[in-house]
Design a protein around this motif. Sequence first.
Motif, short mmCIF file in Angstrom:
data_model
loop_
_atom_site.label_atom_id
_atom_site.label_comp_id
_atom_site.label_asym_id
_atom_site.label_seq_id
_atom_site.Cartn_x
_atom_site.Cartn_y
_atom_site.Cartn_z
N ASN A 99 0.85 -1.20 0.00
CA ASN A 99 0.00 0.00 0.00
C ASN A 99 0.88 1.25 0.00
O ASN A 99 0.63 2.20 -0.74
CB ASN A 99 -0.90 0.01 1.24
N LEU A 102 2.64 1.60 -3.40
CA LEU A 102 1.72 2.02 -4.47
C LEU A 102 1.63 3.55 -4.53
O LEU A 102 1.78 4.16 -5.59
CB LEU A 102 0.33 1.42 -4.22
N ILE A 103 1.41 4.15 -3.36
CA ILE A 103 1.25 5.61 -3.32
C ILE A 103 2.61 6.29 -3.51
O ILE A 103 2.71 7.33 -4.19
CB ILE A 103 0.58 6.06 -2.00
N LYS A 105 5.03 5.39 -5.36
CA LYS A 105 5.38 5.44 -6.79
C LYS A 105 4.53 6.47 -7.52
O LYS A 105 4.99 7.12 -8.46
CB LYS A 105 5.20 4.05 -7.41
N MET A 106 3.28 6.60 -7.08
CA MET A 106 2.41 7.58 -7.74
C MET A 106 2.89 9.01 -7.48
O MET A 106 2.67 9.90 -8.27
CB MET A 106 0.98 7.46 -7.19
N ARG A 107 3.53 9.20 -6.32
CA ARG A 107 3.89 10.57 -5.93
C ARG A 107 5.40 10.83 -5.91
O ARG A 107 5.83 11.83 -5.36
CB ARG A 107 3.26 10.90 -4.57
N ASP A 108 6.14 9.92 -6.52
CA ASP A 108 7.60 10.08 -6.63
C ASP A 108 8.25 10.31 -5.28
O ASP A 108 9.02 11.27 -5.09
CB ASP A 108 7.94 11.27 -7.55
N LYS B 6 2.22 6.39 -14.83
CA LYS B 6 2.26 6.09 -13.39
C LYS B 6 0.93 5.47 -12.94
O LYS B 6 0.91 4.51 -12.18
CB LYS B 6 2.51 7.37 -12.60
N SER B 10 0.18 1.73 -11.46
CA SER B 10 -0.47 1.42 -10.18
C SER B 10 -1.72 0.56 -10.39
O SER B 10 -2.05 -0.28 -9.56
CB SER B 10 -0.79 2.69 -9.39
N SER B 13 -0.46 -2.94 -10.54
CA SER B 13 -0.18 -3.47 -9.19
C SER B 13 -1.47 -3.94 -8.53
O SER B 13 -1.53 -5.02 -7.96
CB SER B 13 0.44 -2.41 -8.29
N LEU B 213 -8.26 6.78 -0.60
CA LEU B 213 -6.81 6.93 -0.71
C LEU B 213 -6.43 7.33 -2.13
O LEU B 213 -5.68 8.27 -2.36
CB LEU B 213 -6.15 5.60 -0.34
N GLN B 217 -5.36 11.54 -4.32
CA GLN B 217 -3.99 11.81 -4.77
C GLN B 217 -4.05 12.91 -5.84
O GLN B 217 -5.10 13.13 -6.44
CB GLN B 217 -3.35 10.53 -5.34
N PRO B 218 -2.92 13.58 -6.09
CA PRO B 218 -2.97 14.70 -7.04
C PRO B 218 -3.09 14.28 -8.51
O PRO B 218 -2.19 14.49 -9.32
CB PRO B 218 -1.66 15.44 -6.78
N TYR B 219 -4.19 13.62 -8.80
CA TYR B 219 -4.49 13.22 -10.18
C TYR B 219 -5.96 13.56 -10.42
O TYR B 219 -6.80 13.28 -9.56
CB TYR B 219 -4.29 11.72 -10.37
#
Lengths: 303, 399
Positions: A99, A102-103, A105-108, B6, B10, B13, B213, B217-219
Amino acid sequence: MNNKYVVVVENLNKTYGKRHILKDVSFKISHNEIVGFIGPNGAGKSTTMKCLCNLVIPDSGKIQICDVDLFKEKEKALSYQASLIETPGLYLDMTGRKNIHLISKMRDITKERVKEIEDFIGLRDKLDIKVSQYSMGMKQRLGLGIALLSKPKFLILDEPTNGLDPNGIIDLRNTLQQLIKDEDISILFSSHQLGEVEKLADRIICINNGKIIETPEVISERFSYILQLSDLEKARPIIESIIDKEKIQYISLDNVKVSLENQKLLSELLSELLEKGILILDINKAEIDIESVYQQVYGDKND
Amino acid sequence: MIKMIKLIKSEWSKFVESRKNRIVLLLLIGYLIGLVFYYVKLDREFFSIMEQNMRIQSFEANQKSNIISILEEHVEDYEKNPNEVAFLAIEGRTSTLLEDYYKAPKVNDWRHNLELENSKFKNLIFGEKNEFIQETILKARNQHPTKLKQQIMMNEFLLENSMEPYLSPYKLNGVQFLTFLLKRHNPMILIIFSIILSIDVFMGEIEEGSYKLYFTQPYSRKKIYWSKLLSILLFLIVIMVSLILIFFIIISMIYGIGKGDFPQVIGSTKILISLTSNVDNLGNFQVISTSGYLILGYVLLLFSVIMSILLTVAFSILINSISRTLGLITGLIMLNYVFESFLDNKSMLRFWLPLSYLNIEQVIKGEVNASYLLGITITVFLSIILTAISYGKFITDDL
């Protein structure tokens, strides 16, 4: 950031069918400020918080996070904030570590920061079991850790104590207090439990029937202290230089009641007094009458 | 673009970590293995079954001939139909000869066998036309006049071009495996697997709560929508293609690749490349190579899989529930079976109903009023509409 406010909410309105859930909700949160958000069930707390993190789209109004308009530059505004809405949203089929990854990687997020957060979460080997097997307290810690991955400027916590046992609540409170010290962050958190809010928040915002209501006087005066000083006359100019005159009440020849905006001011005041050679003979904190607060915020009916 | 990559990563995953997806993928592999064993078994039993069938058909024809002789002998007014007698005689004789052939098939006998088959099939078509044998009986024997016509055309092509047929139509090899996958209900089952794998791509997170969650996120929601849709399409197509390729390679290594130029009978071009109902041309066929047949079949299958995924995703977003979407999709697939069983092959419903096009073999062979090109057009059109509606709802909905 030019503005001193991390979050600016202006005239937020939201309707579901004929129900007007939010009515011109406006508030501001300053840098490094911990703001409690209280109100009865259905008052609009969660809807407001969901608007702030892009889960609910308001009908009108404006939200700025770190000077960035959430509706005009969604991705940029969201990059400054993190949230934990109600029960933590986690992938139950994944392990805690997956978990986090996952996040990250999404947010570098850097590996060092991931390691830091894994240590902060403190679940150790339990990070490698599936989240579906976690207790609510473990999920809260993991959720909070993930929220902090990106070092957000603004953290939204909606009912973070829900579903936690007394130990979990104490643990969360300690964690948040540690967080306030360690991270450069502003927090907006909601709770039904005024006692919890009172212990953590610098300031409290009250909402009822979708409207921000005036904060009851007892809450705004919750950092009230009665000081017994060796030389009140000598202390008077020092106190008045730090605190507004209307928030000072001279009770007797050596007793003064001061209402502070936050606890930090108390330290400042005390060190000034001691520096000038004024002895502090006694300090008493004025307790909040929680029942009267509930009555003022929730009204006679707990609607 | 980097953000989309990206998000797709995810999604991958999440897809591979999902317990449900792992179970479904194992079931899919199990199904393909089962299919191979099924065709191996059919191949082994083919000759004994055919021998038995020919014996029964020969017996039935001889019995009917005997009845006619008895009636002629004992009933004064009875007038026998010489055509019927001739039909039964040919049916009896060809069936007996074919029974002998299937008892001990010889590779060198293939020409003789094809000629025999064609005599029998032409005779059966003649018999059905003159009501000496009922269409329902032929259908039950898997000898529907349409199928017989296709088989005759194929046999003639093989004879004319001196191409040796497979001893058994169920002979397994790489190319045959690919054609088997397009037959009967196999495309439908592949589509059901795609539906089960894609049904929770959007709603799974909502029902699990993990949207709190992911969506914070910033998307933007737009990016999340397109990444999810592209991901599930990409993953499923890649998984399906990879699995089919792996099975093709393994089977080819064990049983041989097979013949890509082997003839297949499909509907006439007029039926396939048509956007209007073409009932008059039903039953008109042409011969193409197996490779051409496979291209046509898999293109239609690809469109069907894409549409099924988009339909599933759109329904799940619009209905806001995985279980109700599953119910609705199952209902639609069941409806397809109902239509297949009860609708006349000329019915206009077959023409307009996208589900009709999921019976890929029937469409390509021009057996029903469902033209190939129209099927693809309807599929694309419907997919675009559904995607647009679900997209609008997804990006504006409150969670």
